[in-house]
Write a protein that holds these residues in place. Sequence first.
Motif, short mmCIF file in Angstrom:
data_model
loop_
_atom_site.label_atom_id
_atom_site.label_comp_id
_atom_site.label_asym_id
_atom_site.label_seq_id
_atom_site.Cartn_x
_atom_site.Cartn_y
_atom_site.Cartn_z
N SER A 125 3.65 -28.11 14.99
CA SER A 125 3.11 -29.39 15.02
C SER A 125 1.82 -29.73 14.57
O SER A 125 1.92 -31.52 14.51
CB SER A 125 3.26 -29.37 16.35
OG SER A 125 4.02 -28.56 16.97
N ARG B 134 -0.44 -32.41 12.22
CA ARG B 134 0.32 -33.35 11.35
C ARG B 134 0.38 -32.96 9.73
O ARG B 134 1.01 -33.30 8.47
CB ARG B 134 -0.01 -34.43 11.26
CG ARG B 134 0.29 -35.35 10.55
CD ARG B 134 0.11 -37.26 11.64
NE ARG B 134 0.18 -37.47 12.40
CZ ARG B 134 0.14 -39.25 12.75
NH1 ARG B 134 -0.16 -39.62 11.74
NH2 ARG B 134 0.55 -39.50 13.45
N GLU C 64 7.23 -32.33 8.07
CA GLU C 64 7.68 -32.48 8.98
C GLU C 64 9.27 -31.76 8.54
O GLU C 64 10.20 -31.18 9.46
CB GLU C 64 7.70 -33.33 10.11
CG GLU C 64 8.73 -33.76 10.49
CD GLU C 64 8.96 -32.66 11.89
OE1 GLU C 64 7.80 -32.61 12.90
OE2 GLU C 64 9.27 -32.26 12.80
#
Length: 271
Positions: free
Chosen positions: A104, A106, A222
């Motif tokens: 998670s 970034r 992501e």
Amino acid sequence: MSDAKLILTERPRPGILLIRLNRPDELNAMNVDLIEELHEVLADVRDDSLTRAIVLTGEGRAFCAGLDLRGYGTPRGATEGEGRAQLGLRVQKHIAGLVDAFRSTRAPIIAAVNGAAAGGGMSLALMADIRIMSETAVLHAAFIRRGLSNCDIGMSWLLPRMIGFSRAAQIMLTGRSIDAAEAERIGLASSVEPADTVLEVALETAEAIAQNSPFGVWMTKEVMWSNLEVPSMRAAIDLENRTQILCSLTRDHREAVVSFLEKRPPEFQNH
Ligand SMILES: CCCCCCCCCCCCC/C=C/C(=O)SCCNC(=O)CCNC(=O)[C@H](O)C(C)(C)COP(=O)(O)OP(=O)(O)OC[C@H]1O[C@@H](n2cnc3c(N)ncnc32)[C@H](O)[C@@H]1OP(=O)(O)O
């Protein structure tokens, strides 16, 4: 929690966070305090667009020797008289929670694997987006050598997807070690470097990432991880399409194009 910092952090270059596991005498073995501090550091930078890339390494001669076999300590929330199974489950969730914390965050995480990475330490290395290994580093699928399952902290999900089911099964069922040369050969290491340059190469990789649009890097990380989970290529393409449109609408995209045409470095907006 002890006063000693078990996780050292510094910012050696603009936008780069360097995280060091700091229990060198125990080969950076994981105890409750080290994992708690690591969770806190990652939570602090999770959505921080000014942190463009993270390098994770170990103090001393090891990367991480996995669970502290002399005792992990008691995770928050444990109660007096809690049974061994309940306590074990808390330890599990406490450490395995790092998988989502890494995923998670970034900023891409680059593991500078400076030495032995065993059991949960091997999992930490595998959870990183990129692995730069020292030529002296060795990955040890050690859970099973301690009477545990090698399917832990994401290893059963990650390893087969990284090197294929058959190779992963041979490693996880035998509990054998993988030296740096083999790790590079089978695709677990992005590169293998001399022991005295592995951190520098990792920092240079972080700088190369930091040259790019933060939003573009974030979407790339992501989508790469998300598309490991989607059931079909069509679903993967669909996710690519949707996120690429988001990138194309950013000021950074326009700045990246204009700066290229004007033959000057881009000035990104950090988001
Ligand atoms: C209180 C607990 C509550 C309940 C808990 C239930 C838990 C339920 C399951 C939870 C599972 C959580 C997920 C994680 C699990 C794991 O990670 S299991 C695997 C654990 N790790 C290992 O088995 C690795 C053991 N270490 C080694 O194999 C080797 O040390 C090495 C890493 C390959 C390095 O070898 P070498 O260079 O030869 O060094 P050594 O001489 O072996 O070691 C130097 C000193 O460091 C000590 N040490 C090494 N590893 C650990 C460790 N993991 N924990 C504690 N101490 C470690 C080693 O004992 C030596 O110490 P000295 O003898 O004092 O010098």
